[in-house]
Design a protein around this motif. Structure first.
Motif, PDB file in Angstrom:
ATOM      1  N   MET A  94       0.994  -1.499   0.501  1.00 22.08           N
ATOM      2  CA  MET A  94      -0.158  -0.192   0.120  1.00 22.08           C
ATOM      3  C   MET A  94       1.171   1.349   0.004  1.00 22.08           C
ATOM      4  O   MET A  94       1.904   1.134   0.483  1.00 22.08           O
ATOM      5  CB  MET A  94      -0.978  -0.075   1.480  1.00 22.08           C
ATOM      6  N   GLY A  95       0.495   1.785  -1.102  1.00 22.82           N
ATOM      7  CA  GLY A  95       1.100   2.907  -0.895  1.00 22.82           C
ATOM      8  C   GLY A  95       0.449   4.627  -0.523  1.00 22.82           C
ATOM      9  O   GLY A  95      -0.689   4.157   0.055  1.00 22.82           O
ATOM     10  N   CYS A  96       1.808   5.058   0.924  1.00 24.56           N
ATOM     11  CA  CYS A  96       1.129   5.859   2.109  1.00 24.56           C
ATOM     12  C   CYS A  96       1.657   7.270   1.706  1.00 24.56           C
ATOM     13  O   CYS A  96       3.035   7.425   0.750  1.00 24.56           O
ATOM     14  CB  CYS A  96       1.685   5.217   3.286  1.00 24.56           C
ATOM     15  N   GLU A  97       0.889   7.776   2.252  1.00 28.76           N
ATOM     16  CA  GLU A  97       1.400   9.621   2.077  1.00 28.76           C
ATOM     17  C   GLU A  97       2.804   9.714   3.315  1.00 28.76           C
ATOM     18  O   GLU A  97       3.567  11.066   2.962  1.00 28.76           O
ATOM     19  CB  GLU A  97       0.765  10.717   2.438  1.00 28.76           C
ATOM     20  N   SER A  98       3.425   9.310   4.190  1.00 27.74           N
ATOM     21  CA  SER A  98       4.283   9.575   4.962  1.00 27.74           C
ATOM     22  C   SER A  98       4.577   8.008   5.433  1.00 27.74           C
ATOM     23  O   SER A  98       3.836   7.171   5.616  1.00 27.74           O
ATOM     24  CB  SER A  98       3.539  10.694   6.044  1.00 27.74           C
ATOM     25  N   ARG A  99       5.785   8.133   5.875  1.00 23.34           N
ATOM     26  CA  ARG A  99       6.381   7.291   7.306  1.00 23.34           C
ATOM     27  C   ARG A  99       5.054   6.362   8.146  1.00 23.34           C
ATOM     28  O   ARG A  99       5.150   5.380   8.585  1.00 23.34           O
ATOM     29  CB  ARG A  99       8.245   7.179   7.619  1.00 23.34           C
ATOM     30  N   GLU A 100       4.822   7.638   8.894  1.00 17.67           N
ATOM     31  CA  GLU A 100       4.031   7.325   9.831  1.00 17.67           C
ATOM     32  C   GLU A 100       2.696   6.427   9.669  1.00 17.67           C
ATOM     33  O   GLU A 100       1.985   5.939  10.388  1.00 17.67           O
ATOM     34  CB  GLU A 100       3.408   8.809  10.983  1.00 17.67           C
ATOM     35  N   GLU A 101       2.061   7.052   8.177  1.00 21.03           N
ATOM     36  CA  GLU A 101       0.652   6.303   8.107  1.00 21.03           C
ATOM     37  C   GLU A 101       0.720   5.209   7.320  1.00 21.03           C
ATOM     38  O   GLU A 101       0.591   4.215   7.307  1.00 21.03           O
ATOM     39  CB  GLU A 101      -0.128   6.895   6.563  1.00 21.03           C
ATOM     40  N   ALA A 102       2.730   4.797   6.993  1.00 15.33           N
ATOM     41  CA  ALA A 102       2.833   3.166   6.337  1.00 15.33           C
ATOM     42  C   ALA A 102       3.121   2.252   7.761  1.00 15.33           C
ATOM     43  O   ALA A 102       2.087   1.246   7.838  1.00 15.33           O
ATOM     44  CB  ALA A 102       4.046   3.508   5.420  1.00 15.33           C
ATOM     45  N   GLU A 103       3.597   3.014   8.729  1.00 15.13           N
ATOM     46  CA  GLU A 103       3.973   2.192   9.536  1.00 15.13           C
ATOM     47  C   GLU A 103       2.737   2.079  10.825  1.00 15.13           C
ATOM     48  O   GLU A 103       1.925   1.165  11.743  1.00 15.13           O
ATOM     49  CB  GLU A 103       4.677   3.222  10.579  1.00 15.13           C
ATOM     50  N   ASN A 105      -0.704   1.346   9.540  1.00 15.26           N
ATOM     51  CA  ASN A 105      -0.901   0.429   8.669  1.00 15.26           C
ATOM     52  C   ASN A 105      -0.689  -0.525   8.239  1.00 15.26           C
ATOM     53  O   ASN A 105      -0.876  -1.752   8.808  1.00 15.26           O
ATOM     54  CB  ASN A 105      -0.953   0.938   6.809  1.00 15.26           C
ATOM     55  N   ALA A 106       0.504  -0.807   8.938  1.00 12.93           N
ATOM     56  CA  ALA A 106       1.735  -2.204   9.007  1.00 12.93           C
ATOM     57  C   ALA A 106       1.224  -2.433  10.639  1.00 12.93           C
ATOM     58  O   ALA A 106       1.064  -3.528  10.844  1.00 12.93           O
ATOM     59  CB  ALA A 106       3.024  -1.909   9.266  1.00 12.93           C
ATOM     60  N   GLN A 107       1.367  -1.343  11.776  1.00 11.72           N
ATOM     61  CA  GLN A 107       0.475  -1.818  12.959  1.00 11.72           C
ATOM     62  C   GLN A 107      -1.084  -2.859  12.780  1.00 11.72           C
ATOM     63  O   GLN A 107      -0.771  -3.617  13.515  1.00 11.72           O
ATOM     64  CB  GLN A 107       0.501  -1.100  13.877  1.00 11.72           C
ATOM     65  N   ASP A 108      -2.409  -1.620  12.271  1.00 13.58           N
ATOM     66  CA  ASP A 108      -3.432  -1.972  12.165  1.00 13.58           C
ATOM     67  C   ASP A 108      -2.977  -3.620  11.301  1.00 13.58           C
ATOM     68  O   ASP A 108      -4.290  -4.360  12.015  1.00 13.58           O
ATOM     69  CB  ASP A 108      -3.944  -1.700  11.220  1.00 13.58           C
ATOM     70  N   TRP A 109      -2.495  -3.944  10.451  1.00 10.75           N
ATOM     71  CA  TRP A 109      -2.627  -5.352   9.276  1.00 10.75           C
ATOM     72  C   TRP A 109      -1.677  -6.322  10.440  1.00 10.75           C
ATOM     73  O   TRP A 109      -2.585  -6.683  10.849  1.00 10.75           O
ATOM     74  CB  TRP A 109      -1.319  -5.368   8.601  1.00 10.75           C
TER      75      TRP A 109
END
Length: 188
Positions: A94-103, A105-109
């Motif tokens: 998943m492409g994300c707007e920021s490192r924080e959003e990416a992290e 998403n990974a934690q939610d998954w």
């Protein structure tokens, strides 16, 4: 005159509109399966690519699956037919707007996976220079044809990654070892 000009203009528009974008990663070669310009994956030994879906790509989501073994049709709890394999490997990028959003998403998954399976202790894993959380999957809810497996979650500057290897009892190889090698073979 209009009859000749209009087809010519349409042909030019088609030619310019159909020009291929330059390959952002020519070093990846043809043998790797691409998830946009984010990454590319090598098909694991004993697996075959089943689906490479970038239909969700405008939203920045790439979904790929590989399968091992013969497909078997089952009817799930909702009465729908589904094909299951000895093992199935899923990759979601998943492409994300920021490192924080990416992290996030990974934690939610990771949290959703822990809720869906009887999971072992998560552990940190570094594969090809990237950090992941590896989660052993030791059991599934009743009705799930996949009894065990492994999942990994990670993130980069502008993307989140979920890789999940789900296995039936007929699959006797070590899912964590296969998933670790798969992650090691990812190209960014």
């Amino acid at each position: 005159m209009k009859k000749r000009v209009l087809p010519g203009l349409l042909a030019l528009l088609l030619l310019f509109g159909c020009q291929a974008r330059p390959d952002a990663h020519p070093e990846w070669g043809e043998e790797l399966i691409r998830a946009g310009d984010f990454m590319a994956a090598r098909t694991p030994a004993g697996f075959a690519l089943e689906d490479n879906n970038d239909a969700l790509a405008p939203g920045g989501i790439y979904y790929l699956t590989w399968v091992s073994g013969q497909g078997q049709t089952i009817t799930n709890e909702e009465g729908q037919e589904a094909t299951v394999y000895d093992a199935q490997l899923y990759l979601l990028v998943m492409g994300c707007e920021s490192r924080e959003e990416a992290e996030k998403n990974a934690q939610d998954w990771l949290a959703r996976e822990q809720a869906a399976y009887t999971a072992g202790e998560p552990r940190a894993l570094t594969a090809n220079g990237r950090s992941f959380t590896l989660l052993p999957l030791n059991g599934a809810r009743e009705g799930n044809p996949y009894t065990h497996g492994a999942a990994a979650f990670g993130s980069g500057e502008t993307y989140a990654v979920s890789a999940e290897l789900l296995c039936r009892d007929t699959f006797t190889d070590d899912p964590a070892a296969i998933l670790e090698q798969f992650l090691q073979d990812l190209h960014y």
